[in-house]
Motif scaffolding. Structure first.
Motif, PDB file in Angstrom:
ATOM      1  N   GLU A  50       1.614  14.582  -9.134  1.00  0.00           N
ATOM      2  CA  GLU A  50       2.472  15.868  -9.135  1.00  0.00           C
ATOM      3  C   GLU A  50       3.069  16.310 -10.519  1.00  0.00           C
ATOM      4  O   GLU A  50       3.400  17.425 -10.814  1.00  0.00           O
ATOM      5  CB  GLU A  50       3.725  15.716  -8.130  1.00  0.00           C
ATOM      6  CG  GLU A  50       3.552  15.613  -6.819  1.00  0.00           C
ATOM      7  CD  GLU A  50       4.658  15.191  -5.927  1.00  0.00           C
ATOM      8  OE1 GLU A  50       5.635  15.016  -6.318  1.00  0.00           O
ATOM      9  OE2 GLU A  50       4.391  15.162  -4.421  1.00  0.00           O
ATOM     10  N   ARG A  51       2.870  15.261 -11.481  1.00  0.00           N
ATOM     11  CA  ARG A  51       3.156  15.317 -12.767  1.00  0.00           C
ATOM     12  C   ARG A  51       1.929  15.524 -13.771  1.00  0.00           C
ATOM     13  O   ARG A  51       2.199  15.230 -14.895  1.00  0.00           O
ATOM     14  CB  ARG A  51       4.270  14.160 -13.315  1.00  0.00           C
ATOM     15  CG  ARG A  51       5.652  14.556 -12.562  1.00  0.00           C
ATOM     16  CD  ARG A  51       6.322  13.254 -12.387  1.00  0.00           C
ATOM     17  NE  ARG A  51       7.672  13.271 -11.929  1.00  0.00           N
ATOM     18  CZ  ARG A  51       7.890  13.534 -10.374  1.00  0.00           C
ATOM     19  NH1 ARG A  51       6.703  13.236  -9.620  1.00  0.00           N
ATOM     20  NH2 ARG A  51       9.089  13.587  -9.940  1.00  0.00           N
ATOM     21  N   ASN A  52       0.916  15.688 -13.122  1.00  0.00           N
ATOM     22  CA  ASN A  52      -0.342  15.809 -13.852  1.00  0.00           C
ATOM     23  C   ASN A  52      -0.901  14.264 -14.732  1.00  0.00           C
ATOM     24  O   ASN A  52      -1.550  14.703 -15.617  1.00  0.00           O
ATOM     25  CB  ASN A  52      -0.404  16.978 -14.770  1.00  0.00           C
ATOM     26  CG  ASN A  52      -0.139  18.276 -14.175  1.00  0.00           C
ATOM     27  OD1 ASN A  52      -0.899  18.577 -13.331  1.00  0.00           O
ATOM     28  ND2 ASN A  52       0.816  19.169 -14.560  1.00  0.00           N
ATOM     29  N   TYR A  53      -0.640  13.403 -13.852  1.00  0.00           N
ATOM     30  CA  TYR A  53      -1.077  12.016 -14.388  1.00  0.00           C
ATOM     31  C   TYR A  53      -1.708  11.472 -13.351  1.00  0.00           C
ATOM     32  O   TYR A  53      -1.437  11.477 -12.254  1.00  0.00           O
ATOM     33  CB  TYR A  53      -0.086  11.035 -14.595  1.00  0.00           C
ATOM     34  CG  TYR A  53       0.703  11.519 -16.091  1.00  0.00           C
ATOM     35  CD1 TYR A  53       0.433  11.343 -17.365  1.00  0.00           C
ATOM     36  CD2 TYR A  53       1.888  12.174 -15.952  1.00  0.00           C
ATOM     37  CE1 TYR A  53       1.151  11.834 -18.437  1.00  0.00           C
ATOM     38  CE2 TYR A  53       2.743  12.675 -16.972  1.00  0.00           C
ATOM     39  CZ  TYR A  53       2.076  12.563 -18.188  1.00  0.00           C
ATOM     40  OH  TYR A  53       3.049  12.732 -19.336  1.00  0.00           O
ATOM     41  N   ARG A  54      -3.073  10.811 -13.492  1.00  0.00           N
ATOM     42  CA  ARG A  54      -3.794   9.951 -13.003  1.00  0.00           C
ATOM     43  C   ARG A  54      -3.263   8.555 -13.151  1.00  0.00           C
ATOM     44  O   ARG A  54      -3.379   8.048 -14.094  1.00  0.00           O
ATOM     45  CB  ARG A  54      -5.210  10.294 -13.243  1.00  0.00           C
ATOM     46  CG  ARG A  54      -6.295   9.271 -12.212  1.00  0.00           C
ATOM     47  CD  ARG A  54      -7.458   9.749 -12.649  1.00  0.00           C
ATOM     48  NE  ARG A  54      -8.166  11.143 -12.532  1.00  0.00           N
ATOM     49  CZ  ARG A  54      -8.494  11.964 -13.523  1.00  0.00           C
ATOM     50  NH1 ARG A  54      -8.634  11.436 -14.693  1.00  0.00           N
ATOM     51  NH2 ARG A  54      -8.793  12.920 -13.211  1.00  0.00           N
ATOM     52  N   VAL A  55      -3.160   7.670 -12.047  1.00  0.00           N
ATOM     53  CA  VAL A  55      -2.941   6.324 -12.147  1.00  0.00           C
ATOM     54  C   VAL A  55      -4.092   5.526 -12.202  1.00  0.00           C
ATOM     55  O   VAL A  55      -5.225   5.697 -11.120  1.00  0.00           O
ATOM     56  CB  VAL A  55      -1.868   5.946 -11.044  1.00  0.00           C
ATOM     57  CG1 VAL A  55      -1.755   4.614 -10.930  1.00  0.00           C
ATOM     58  CG2 VAL A  55      -0.532   6.892 -11.091  1.00  0.00           C
ATOM     59  N   ILE A  56      -4.201   4.613 -12.976  1.00  0.00           N
ATOM     60  CA  ILE A  56      -5.512   3.920 -13.270  1.00  0.00           C
ATOM     61  C   ILE A  56      -4.929   2.502 -12.898  1.00  0.00           C
ATOM     62  O   ILE A  56      -4.116   1.873 -13.891  1.00  0.00           O
ATOM     63  CB  ILE A  56      -6.152   4.091 -14.223  1.00  0.00           C
ATOM     64  CG1 ILE A  56      -6.468   5.537 -14.563  1.00  0.00           C
ATOM     65  CG2 ILE A  56      -7.511   3.131 -14.460  1.00  0.00           C
ATOM     66  CD1 ILE A  56      -7.449   6.223 -13.682  1.00  0.00           C
TER      67      ILE A  56
ATOM     68  N   TYR B 177       3.507  10.364  -6.797  1.00  0.00           N
ATOM     69  CA  TYR B 177       4.430  10.794  -7.820  1.00  0.00           C
ATOM     70  C   TYR B 177       3.991  11.057  -9.286  1.00  0.00           C
ATOM     71  O   TYR B 177       4.222  12.451  -9.695  1.00  0.00           O
ATOM     72  CB  TYR B 177       5.422   9.437  -8.077  1.00  0.00           C
ATOM     73  CG  TYR B 177       6.510   9.875  -9.077  1.00  0.00           C
ATOM     74  CD1 TYR B 177       7.600  10.014  -8.664  1.00  0.00           C
ATOM     75  CD2 TYR B 177       6.328   9.405 -10.431  1.00  0.00           C
ATOM     76  CE1 TYR B 177       8.833  10.133  -9.429  1.00  0.00           C
ATOM     77  CE2 TYR B 177       7.514   9.564 -11.313  1.00  0.00           C
ATOM     78  CZ  TYR B 177       8.687   9.875 -11.046  1.00  0.00           C
ATOM     79  OH  TYR B 177       9.544  10.037 -11.664  1.00  0.00           O
ATOM     80  N   PHE B 178       2.967  10.366  -9.629  1.00  0.00           N
ATOM     81  CA  PHE B 178       2.377  10.724 -11.087  1.00  0.00           C
ATOM     82  C   PHE B 178       1.553  11.930 -10.844  1.00  0.00           C
ATOM     83  O   PHE B 178       1.438  12.860 -11.885  1.00  0.00           O
ATOM     84  CB  PHE B 178       1.630   9.656 -11.827  1.00  0.00           C
ATOM     85  CG  PHE B 178       2.527   8.648 -12.417  1.00  0.00           C
ATOM     86  CD1 PHE B 178       3.551   9.309 -13.614  1.00  0.00           C
ATOM     87  CD2 PHE B 178       2.971   7.543 -11.799  1.00  0.00           C
ATOM     88  CE1 PHE B 178       4.567   8.409 -14.088  1.00  0.00           C
ATOM     89  CE2 PHE B 178       3.899   6.650 -12.530  1.00  0.00           C
ATOM     90  CZ  PHE B 178       4.806   7.269 -13.530  1.00  0.00           C
TER      91      PHE B 178
ATOM     92  N   PRO C 179       0.767  -1.333   0.293  1.00  0.00           N
ATOM     93  CA  PRO C 179      -0.065  -0.105  -0.087  1.00  0.00           C
ATOM     94  C   PRO C 179       0.977   1.277   0.020  1.00  0.00           C
ATOM     95  O   PRO C 179       0.431   2.322  -0.821  1.00  0.00           O
ATOM     96  CB  PRO C 179      -0.718  -0.125   1.323  1.00  0.00           C
ATOM     97  CG  PRO C 179      -1.207  -1.547   1.398  1.00  0.00           C
ATOM     98  CD  PRO C 179       0.416  -2.185   0.977  1.00  0.00           C
ATOM     99  N   SER C 180       1.969   1.434   0.760  1.00  0.00           N
ATOM    100  CA  SER C 180       2.563   2.567   0.895  1.00  0.00           C
ATOM    101  C   SER C 180       3.273   2.696  -0.491  1.00  0.00           C
ATOM    102  O   SER C 180       3.544   4.081  -0.901  1.00  0.00           O
ATOM    103  CB  SER C 180       3.829   2.350   1.944  1.00  0.00           C
ATOM    104  OG  SER C 180       4.739   1.268   1.552  1.00  0.00           O
ATOM    105  N   ALA C 181       3.782   1.686  -1.129  1.00  0.00           N
ATOM    106  CA  ALA C 181       4.405   1.919  -2.687  1.00  0.00           C
ATOM    107  C   ALA C 181       3.192   2.412  -3.844  1.00  0.00           C
ATOM    108  O   ALA C 181       3.493   3.287  -4.410  1.00  0.00           O
ATOM    109  CB  ALA C 181       5.112   0.622  -2.990  1.00  0.00           C
ATOM    110  N   LYS C 182       2.074   2.010  -3.573  1.00  0.00           N
ATOM    111  CA  LYS C 182       1.045   2.354  -4.248  1.00  0.00           C
ATOM    112  C   LYS C 182       0.653   3.661  -4.065  1.00  0.00           C
ATOM    113  O   LYS C 182       0.425   4.414  -5.127  1.00  0.00           O
ATOM    114  CB  LYS C 182      -0.336   1.475  -4.188  1.00  0.00           C
ATOM    115  CG  LYS C 182      -1.314   1.750  -4.844  1.00  0.00           C
ATOM    116  CD  LYS C 182      -2.584   0.654  -4.616  1.00  0.00           C
ATOM    117  CE  LYS C 182      -4.055   1.027  -5.557  1.00  0.00           C
ATOM    118  NZ  LYS C 182      -5.002   0.175  -5.271  1.00  0.00           N
ATOM    119  N   ASP C 183       0.607   4.329  -2.841  1.00  0.00           N
ATOM    120  CA  ASP C 183       0.446   5.326  -2.668  1.00  0.00           C
ATOM    121  C   ASP C 183       1.416   6.441  -3.063  1.00  0.00           C
ATOM    122  O   ASP C 183       1.208   7.467  -3.394  1.00  0.00           O
ATOM    123  CB  ASP C 183       0.056   5.948  -1.074  1.00  0.00           C
ATOM    124  CG  ASP C 183      -0.847   5.044  -0.471  1.00  0.00           C
ATOM    125  OD1 ASP C 183      -1.874   4.999  -1.146  1.00  0.00           O
ATOM    126  OD2 ASP C 183      -1.016   4.974   0.837  1.00  0.00           O
TER     127      ASP C 183
END
Length: 75
Positions: free
Chosen positions: A54-60, A51-52, A42-46
């Motif tokens: 902050e770079r204007n990407y949504r992780v799906i 990370y993304f 979970p901490s790596a997923k968060d």
């Protein structure tokens, strides 16, 4: 599905390896890319999501260990 620059991928691979001891795998597909990781906690997923973001990407997350990106500037 968005495509990110290889330099960003290399940077993230290094951070995930150093910080969480997990490997990021990049998969190129026709018209996009997706990613997978080994042993996603979970901490790596968060961390990946933030990370993304902050770079204007949504992780799906498509599956527990696979994800792709959407450029939030295009939404």
């Amino acid at each position: 599905m968005s495509i990110i620059d290889i330099t960003k991928i290399i940077e993230l691979k290094q951070v995930l390896n150093d910080k969480f001891d997990i490997q990021l795998h990049v998969h190129d597909t026709c018209g996009g890319q997706y990613f997978s990781v080994d042993n996603l906690e979970p901490s790596a997923k968060d961390f990946i999501e933030n990370y993304f973001m902050e770079r204007n990407y949504r992780v799906i997350f498509d599956k527990e260990i696979e994800f792709h990106l959407e450029d939030m500037r295009l939404c």
